[in-house]
Design an enzyme around this catalytic site. Structure first.
Site, PDB file in Angstrom:
ATOM      1  N   SER A  98       0.838  -1.206   0.000  1.00 19.10           N
ATOM      2  CA  SER A  98       0.000   0.000   0.000  1.00 19.10           C
ATOM      3  C   SER A  98       0.872   1.256   0.000  1.00 19.10           C
ATOM      4  O   SER A  98       1.607   1.508  -0.943  1.00 19.10           O
ATOM      5  CB  SER A  98      -0.962  -0.027   1.194  1.00 19.10           C
ATOM      6  OG  SER A  98      -1.925   1.002   1.115  1.00 19.10           O
TER       7      SER A  98
ATOM      8  N   HIS B 290      -8.594   0.908  -0.175  1.00 19.59           N
ATOM      9  CA  HIS B 290      -8.546  -0.023  -1.305  1.00 19.59           C
ATOM     10  C   HIS B 290      -9.918  -0.601  -1.627  1.00 19.59           C
ATOM     11  O   HIS B 290     -10.075  -1.804  -1.852  1.00 19.59           O
ATOM     12  CB  HIS B 290      -7.522  -1.131  -1.040  1.00 19.59           C
ATOM     13  CG  HIS B 290      -6.149  -0.614  -0.744  1.00 19.59           C
ATOM     14  ND1 HIS B 290      -5.361  -0.034  -1.711  1.00 19.59           N
ATOM     15  CD2 HIS B 290      -5.447  -0.536   0.424  1.00 19.59           C
ATOM     16  CE1 HIS B 290      -4.222   0.361  -1.161  1.00 19.59           C
ATOM     17  NE2 HIS B 290      -4.258   0.075   0.128  1.00 19.59           N
TER      18      HIS B 290
END
Length: 287
Positions: A87, A194
């Site tokens: 991430s 996400h």
């Protein structure tokens, strides 16, 4: 071949960076330079601030990025054959291998964190870590729910994270609890990272990223969105934007790195969270 991996949110703590700040003049200069770029004392927040402030997405992302990148800059033998970041860690990895300058990487993380924090404030969302179930089972349960809830992190063969609206997460959680061998952990995050909920911030992030100069990568970076090695700057940019609303394919990235020759993995972060995931991946796939 050597692979370097960079963590995302979750490995922060008050006092992180004190070791390298105290023992390296280069690190100390970079910490102070980061404060100048940001216009506030991020170093003080990291070294002696409150955990409540540190756990704010905006500051968490900055803290992890600053620590990871500075740590890579002071290593005497940092010479990766490939890299990956979980991430936020993807930006740390890109900065460590000089695809992004320290200044641009820091400004990008600052903007990214602010955008994501704004969405967290506006939309009620969360994340759950699920253990003991196959990906396909979790995917099927999420798909049947009428709300917004999706797999967001494929972390290891034994752990998948889902993100979404609070009520959707509750419904999915109740179904999963009925399945034998399953375990659920609510993550201390007040946003649905996400997931489609982050779509609101994609246009803003696109404008920020398109203004930044991305250089040709010195080694492949295995990006979250496709778990594949990338070198071209335009493709890296595109994948970094799409990452905001797409799942992190972490275990797939690690497996591909191993298949492409990685034999040693070095985690560049304040803790060893990714090493735990790595051990689980190795245990399940490399028998």
């Amino acid at each position: 071949m050597k692979a370097y991996i960079f963590p995302g949110q979750g490995s922060q703590f008050i006092g992180m960076g004190k070791d390298i700040y105290s023992n390296s003049s280069i690190a100390k200069k970079l910490f102070k330079y980061a404060d100048e770029i940001l216009g506030f004392n991020m170093t003080k927040i990291m070294l002696e601030g409150s955990i409540k402030i540190m756990n704010n997405t905006k500051y968490t992302q900055l803290a992890i990025f600053i620590y990871s990148v500075i740590k890579s800059k002071i290593l005497t033998n940092f010479d990766p054959d490939m890299v990956a970041g979980h991430s936020l860690g993807e930006i740390s990895a890109l900065t460590a291998i000089n695809v992004l300058s320290f200044e641009d990487g820091l400004r990008l993380v600052n903007k990214r964190g602010s955008i994501m924090q704004d969405i967290c404030t506006s939309y009620s969302g969360g994340m759950l870590a699920i253990f003991g179930l196959q990906d396909s089972i979790v995917e099927k349960i999420c798909k049947k729910d009428p709300g917004i809830v999706v797999p967001s992190n494929y972390n290891s063969p034994e752990q998948i994270v889902i993100s979404g609206e609070i009520h959707a997460l509750m419904r999915v959680s109740n179904l999963i609890k009925q399945l034998k061998g399953s375990k659920i952990l609510t993550l201390p995050i007040n946003g649905a990272f996400h997931s489609p909920i982050m779509e609101y911030g994609k246009k803003k992030l696109t404008k920020v990223i398109n203004k930044i100069n991305f250089k040709y990568s010195r080694c492949p970076i295995y990006q979250n969105i496709n778990a594949s090695p990338v070198i071209q700057s335009l493709e890296i940019k595109h994948n970094l934007i799409e990452q905001l609303t797409s799942p992190v394919k972490w275990k797939q990235s690690i497996i591909n790195m191993i298949n492409h020759g990685a034999v040693k993995f070095f985690e560049i972060g304040p803790k060893n969270i990714l090493q735990g995931l790595l051990k689980n991946i190795l245990k399940n796939y490399l028998i």
